[in-house]
Design a protein around this motif. Structure first.
Motif, PDB file in Angstrom:
ATOM      1  N   LEU A  67      11.946  -1.212   2.912  1.00 42.62           N
ATOM      2  CA  LEU A  67      11.089  -0.213   2.273  1.00 42.62           C
ATOM      3  C   LEU A  67      10.652   0.867   3.263  1.00 42.62           C
ATOM      4  CD1 LEU A  67       8.505  -0.648  -0.426  1.00 42.62           C
ATOM      5  CD2 LEU A  67       7.681   0.343   1.694  1.00 42.62           C
ATOM      6  N   SER A  68      10.370   0.473   4.499  1.00 40.93           N
ATOM      7  CA  SER A  68       9.934   1.464   5.490  1.00 40.93           C
ATOM      8  C   SER A  68      11.029   2.485   5.760  1.00 40.93           C
ATOM      9  CB  SER A  68       9.519   0.769   6.781  1.00 40.93           C
ATOM     10  OG  SER A  68      10.631   0.208   7.452  1.00 40.93           O
ATOM     11  N   PHE A  69      12.287   2.042   5.824  1.00 44.39           N
ATOM     12  CA  PHE A  69      13.395   2.973   6.022  1.00 44.39           C
ATOM     13  C   PHE A  69      13.638   3.815   4.771  1.00 44.39           C
ATOM     14  CE2 PHE A  69      15.047  -0.074   9.386  1.00 44.39           C
ATOM     15  CZ  PHE A  69      14.709   0.761  10.429  1.00 44.39           C
ATOM     16  N   PHE A  70      13.453   3.203   3.611  1.00 44.01           N
ATOM     17  CA  PHE A  70      13.686   3.924   2.363  1.00 44.01           C
ATOM     18  C   PHE A  70      12.697   5.070   2.216  1.00 44.01           C
ATOM     19  CE2 PHE A  70      13.700   4.784  -2.136  1.00 44.01           C
ATOM     20  CZ  PHE A  70      15.020   4.617  -2.497  1.00 44.01           C
ATOM     21  N   ILE A  71      11.425   4.789   2.453  1.00 44.15           N
ATOM     22  CA  ILE A  71      10.420   5.845   2.355  1.00 44.15           C
ATOM     23  C   ILE A  71      10.677   6.923   3.396  1.00 44.15           C
ATOM     24  CG2 ILE A  71       7.968   6.373   2.651  1.00 44.15           C
ATOM     25  CD1 ILE A  71       7.290   3.753   1.368  1.00 44.15           C
ATOM     26  N   ALA A  72      11.005   6.506   4.624  1.00 43.95           N
ATOM     27  CA  ALA A  72      11.253   7.477   5.691  1.00 43.95           C
ATOM     28  C   ALA A  72      12.412   8.404   5.353  1.00 43.95           C
ATOM     29  CB  ALA A  72      11.531   6.752   7.001  1.00 43.95           C
ATOM     30  N   SER A  73      13.411   7.887   4.663  1.00 50.74           N
ATOM     31  CA  SER A  73      14.587   8.697   4.341  1.00 50.74           C
ATOM     32  C   SER A  73      14.356   9.621   3.157  1.00 50.74           C
ATOM     33  CB  SER A  73      15.785   7.787   4.039  1.00 50.74           C
ATOM     34  OG  SER A  73      15.564   7.037   2.863  1.00 50.74           O
ATOM     35  N   LYS A  74      13.337   9.348   2.340  1.00 50.51           N
ATOM     36  CA  LYS A  74      13.121  10.119   1.117  1.00 50.51           C
ATOM     37  C   LYS A  74      11.831  10.924   1.104  1.00 50.51           C
ATOM     38  CE  LYS A  74      16.869   8.296  -0.311  1.00 50.51           C
ATOM     39  NZ  LYS A  74      18.106   9.111  -0.159  1.00 50.51           N
ATOM     40  N   GLN A 126       2.528   2.338   8.777  1.00 45.72           N
ATOM     41  CA  GLN A 126       1.241   3.001   9.000  1.00 45.72           C
ATOM     42  C   GLN A 126       1.407   4.513   9.049  1.00 45.72           C
ATOM     43  OE1 GLN A 126      -0.426   1.373  12.577  1.00 45.72           O
ATOM     44  NE2 GLN A 126      -0.666  -0.666  11.731  1.00 45.72           N
ATOM     45  N   ARG A 127       2.431   4.974   9.754  1.00 46.97           N
ATOM     46  CA  ARG A 127       2.670   6.417   9.853  1.00 46.97           C
ATOM     47  C   ARG A 127       3.051   7.001   8.493  1.00 46.97           C
ATOM     48  NH1 ARG A 127       1.443  11.251  11.057  1.00 46.97           N
ATOM     49  NH2 ARG A 127       3.072  12.592  11.930  1.00 46.97           N
ATOM     50  N   GLU A 128       3.835   6.283   7.724  1.00 50.67           N
ATOM     51  CA  GLU A 128       4.238   6.772   6.403  1.00 50.67           C
ATOM     52  C   GLU A 128       3.054   6.854   5.455  1.00 50.67           C
ATOM     53  OE1 GLU A 128       8.780   4.936   6.713  1.00 50.67           O
ATOM     54  OE2 GLU A 128       7.243   3.929   5.531  1.00 50.67           O
ATOM     55  N   ILE A 129       2.153   5.881   5.535  1.00 58.26           N
ATOM     56  CA  ILE A 129       0.945   5.932   4.706  1.00 58.26           C
ATOM     57  C   ILE A 129       0.113   7.149   5.077  1.00 58.26           C
ATOM     58  CG2 ILE A 129      -1.257   4.771   4.286  1.00 58.26           C
ATOM     59  CD1 ILE A 129       0.273   2.112   4.517  1.00 58.26           C
ATOM     60  N   ARG A 170       0.826  -1.206   0.000  1.00 53.77           N
ATOM     61  CA  ARG A 170       0.000   0.000   0.000  1.00 53.77           C
ATOM     62  C   ARG A 170       0.859   1.254   0.000  1.00 53.77           C
ATOM     63  NH1 ARG A 170      -4.313   1.668   4.751  1.00 53.77           N
ATOM     64  NH2 ARG A 170      -5.032   3.621   3.796  1.00 53.77           N
ATOM     65  N   ALA A 171       1.930   1.257   0.805  1.00 54.53           N
ATOM     66  CA  ALA A 171       2.831   2.410   0.841  1.00 54.53           C
ATOM     67  C   ALA A 171       3.532   2.594  -0.501  1.00 54.53           C
ATOM     68  CB  ALA A 171       3.852   2.241   1.961  1.00 54.53           C
ATOM     69  N   ALA A 172       3.942   1.487  -1.124  1.00 53.01           N
ATOM     70  CA  ALA A 172       4.604   1.578  -2.428  1.00 53.01           C
ATOM     71  C   ALA A 172       3.656   2.129  -3.490  1.00 53.01           C
ATOM     72  CB  ALA A 172       5.131   0.204  -2.842  1.00 53.01           C
ATOM     73  N   ASP A 173       2.402   1.716  -3.443  1.00 57.08           N
ATOM     74  CA  ASP A 173       1.421   2.227  -4.402  1.00 57.08           C
ATOM     75  C   ASP A 173       1.199   3.730  -4.204  1.00 57.08           C
ATOM     76  OD1 ASP A 173       1.148  -0.300  -5.431  1.00 57.08           O
ATOM     77  OD2 ASP A 173      -0.660  -0.777  -4.293  1.00 57.08           O
ATOM     78  N   LEU A 174       1.111   4.161  -2.946  1.00 58.05           N
ATOM     79  CA  LEU A 174       0.947   5.586  -2.674  1.00 58.05           C
ATOM     80  C   LEU A 174       2.172   6.368  -3.130  1.00 58.05           C
ATOM     81  CD1 LEU A 174      -0.750   5.698   0.847  1.00 58.05           C
ATOM     82  CD2 LEU A 174      -1.658   6.622  -1.276  1.00 58.05           C
ATOM     83  N   TRP A 175       3.348   5.819  -2.880  1.00 62.90           N
ATOM     84  CA  TRP A 175       4.575   6.486  -3.306  1.00 62.90           C
ATOM     85  C   TRP A 175       4.594   6.650  -4.826  1.00 62.90           C
ATOM     86  CZ3 TRP A 175       8.648   8.634  -0.649  1.00 62.90           C
ATOM     87  CH2 TRP A 175       9.776   8.951  -1.402  1.00 62.90           C
ATOM     88  N   LYS A 176       4.212   5.603  -5.528  1.00 57.72           N
ATOM     89  CA  LYS A 176       4.182   5.677  -6.992  1.00 57.72           C
ATOM     90  C   LYS A 176       3.188   6.708  -7.475  1.00 57.72           C
ATOM     91  CE  LYS A 176       3.526   2.767 -11.073  1.00 57.72           C
ATOM     92  NZ  LYS A 176       3.220   1.383 -11.558  1.00 57.72           N
ATOM     93  N   GLN A 177       2.061   6.805  -6.782  1.00 54.61           N
ATOM     94  CA  GLN A 177       1.015   7.746  -7.167  1.00 54.61           C
ATOM     95  C   GLN A 177       1.397   9.194  -6.843  1.00 54.61           C
ATOM     96  OE1 GLN A 177      -2.696   6.979  -5.193  1.00 54.61           O
ATOM     97  NE2 GLN A 177      -3.525   9.011  -5.632  1.00 54.61           N
ATOM     98  N   ILE A 178       2.035   9.420  -5.715  1.00 53.02           N
ATOM     99  CA  ILE A 178       2.300  10.781  -5.246  1.00 53.02           C
ATOM    100  C   ILE A 178       3.671  11.274  -5.665  1.00 53.02           C
ATOM    101  CG2 ILE A 178       2.564  12.204  -3.170  1.00 53.02           C
ATOM    102  CD1 ILE A 178       0.487  10.372  -1.845  1.00 53.02           C
TER     103      ILE A 178
END
Length: 544
Positions: free
Chosen positions: A398-405, A427-430, A374-382
């Motif tokens: 992936l959770s660390f990657f999103i948090a860092s970027k 959950q927080r990243e989403i 779900r987070a990857a899909d949101l990242w791709k969309q946003i």
């Protein structure tokens, strides 16, 4: 072999950069403003249309599109050498004593790149110590420091950084490229006799991502199968097979699958619900037209019995068919409401319910793999790039990657670093990705950019760390358009983080705080022709 391929790719890209630097550029001065908004839109469309192009690619004539891979190499630090005898990951719970680097406005995550320029003699000694220490060679600790009034505060959670490349300059200073390794808790800190800070750190033992629904549901069977002969294969159903079986069973009558004791329990629960409803509104009349008898309805006999009883009561009491007898009226109304409730309730919701202690959606909330997708899909969309598909099956990474970027303020990113548990972090990243819309000045709350203005200029993502010649590290997010920002001073070509671009200081037009820089292409051939870099340390937490 993987490291050799990476090094070879880096050499090729650095050669391309040199070729670009040797080009005879026709424009020596940089225009502060673009000719028109249409030109900006054309530049942006051309840049977004190409995914990580090479510098030699063109979009028409001799025009070049900036290669985002170049920015992630930090070529402005010059040539660097690989370090030797680097340590691998240490076990969670290990206690290390390592040199510490306090960085203001910077939050380092595992797997993230952090460039450093070491000038002060004390920190030069810290690098020498880290390169030669035996317990954790080539390892330093990075801690975020922040201001509260006139005081500096130190975060309690940081990240170890592995020194991967370095270069000692002629003046004795160091250019260093590090990479985040593992989170740690800062137990205590002190100043070494050589003048640099040291700390005792406790390596955090990260949890292992689990497919909670698979464990909770995969080994269970529907209620109807519990009374059938058991088979060993039934107990090893996959998660998908269990879902399909639930769908198949939903076609059958829910109540026909219940045992007599289960039916009594079910009726008792529904009756208690109806008692609460009817006791609060005894005057409500349920129309008999809403009650339709059906041979397949398991409650039809009960409803008919109620109607017959009502007619008998009316005849015995000498009342007319309008049902004015209080006792019979209340009894039948309650029974009719119960029948209507059973008829109109979608029993599929009960049939589809999981045969586990908690409902299916509760387990889904903590399924790291579902949250990662779900987070990857949101990242791709946003955000769009970089693509997360390669690591979507590794929720912890992936959770660390999103948090860092993720382009949010440093305080929110520190919050993400301190979260224990992959599912909680995802959950927080989403939540952040869904609410991220505007970028505001930290000091005056002026909206300076929007999510739609974001422009990824590095293959690492929309946010990255860069170091200036004086040793200050800045984490920046990039946008193709910004509002209420005023440029200040002259345009400088030297020490640019993005080869082929010159930089100009950019301040908030409202409070005059330095927000970042405007980068403009030194050649009309290079696209995009300009973009803005905003410091994450100057961004407000509220991004709605």
């Amino acid at each position: 072999m993987d490291e050799e391929r990476i090094l070879e790719r880096e050499r090729v890209q650095m050669e391309q950069i040199r070729e670009l630097d040797f080009e005879e550029l026709q424009v020596e001065e940089v225009d502060d403003f673009r000719d028109s908004d249409d030109d900006e839109d054309d530049d942006l469309a051309a840049f977004r249309a190409t995914s990580h192009p090479r510098l030699s690619d063109d979009i028409g004539g001799d025009e070049h599109i900036f290669n985002p891979d170049v920015a992630s190499l930090h070529t402005y630090l010059g040539e660097v050498e690989d370090t030797q005898n680097r340590t691998a990951f240490v076990d969670g719970g290990t206690v290390l004593k390592i040199p510490l680097f306090y960085l203001e406005g910077v939050v380092l995550f595992p797997e993230s790149t952090l460039p450093l320029r070491i000038i002060q003699s004390s920190f030069l000694a810290a690098i020498d110590r880290a390169m030669n220490q035996t317990n954790a060679p080539c390892t330093i600790g990075v801690i975020r420091v922040y201001r509260e009034g006139n005081q500096f505060k130190f975060a309690s959670v940081g990240t170890t950084a592995e020194i991967r490349q370095y270069r000692r300059l002629s003046d004795g200073s160091f250019n260093v490229i590090t990479r985040g390794q593992q989170r740690f808790l800062l137990k205590r800190r002190w100043t070494d006799v050589e003048g640099f800070p040291c700390g005792e750190v406790h390596i955090v033992e990260e949890d292992v991502p689990l497919r909670t629904p698979r464990d909770a549901f995969g080994k269970l069977v529907p209620i109807s199968n519990l009374r059938a002969p058991s088979h060993s294969s039934t107990m090893t159903l996959s998660f998908r097979d269990t879902d399909e079986m639930s769908v198949a069973n939903s076609e059958e009558s829910f109540e026909s699958a219940l045992s007599p004791s289960e039916k009594r329990l079910h009726y008792s629960a529904v009756d208690s619900i109806m008692d609460d409803w009817t006791s609060s509104d005894d005057d409500e009349v349920v129309s008999a037209s809403n009650i339709q008898s059906s041979g397949s309805n398991p409650f039809s006999s009960r409803s008919v019995g109620c109607l017959a009883s009502r007619q008998d009561d009316e005849r015995e009491d000498g009342q007319s068919a309008d049902g004015k007898t209080p006792v019979s009226k209340g009894k039948c109304q309650k029974q009719n409401m119960l029948t209507s409730f059973r008829k109109n309730t979608d029993l599929n919701r009960f049939r589809m319910a999981p045969r586990a202690f908690w409902p299916f959606w509760v387990y889904r909330m903590y399924d790291s793999y579902y949250l990662a997708q779900r987070a990857a899909d949101l990242w791709k969309q946003i955000v769009g790039v970089p693509n997360m598909e390669a690591i979507v099956n590794k929720p912890d990474i992936l959770s660390f990657f999103i948090a860092s970027k993720i382009p949010v303020s440093e305080s929110i990113r520190q919050e993400l670093l301190e979260i224990d548990g992959v599912s909680y972090r995802l959950q927080r990243e989403i939540e952040l990705l869904e609410s991220f819309d505007r970028v505001r000045c930290k000091h005056c709350q002026t909206v300076i950019a929007r999510r739609s203005d974001m422009l990824v200029m590095s293959s690492d993502g929309p946010l990255g760390a860069y170091v200036n010649p004086h040793g200050y590290v800045h984490e920046i997010m990039t946008f193709y358009k910004a509002n209420d920002i005023a440029i200040s001073g002259r345009t400088v070509k030297e020490d640019s983080w993005f080869p082929g671009y010159a930089w100009t200081i950019a301040n908030c037009a409202t409070c005059e705080t330095q927000l970042g820089w405007l980068f403009t292409a030194t050649s009309k051939k290079l696209k995009p022709s300009s973009f803005w870099a905003v410091r994450s340390s100057q961004v407000a937490d509220d991004m709605r």
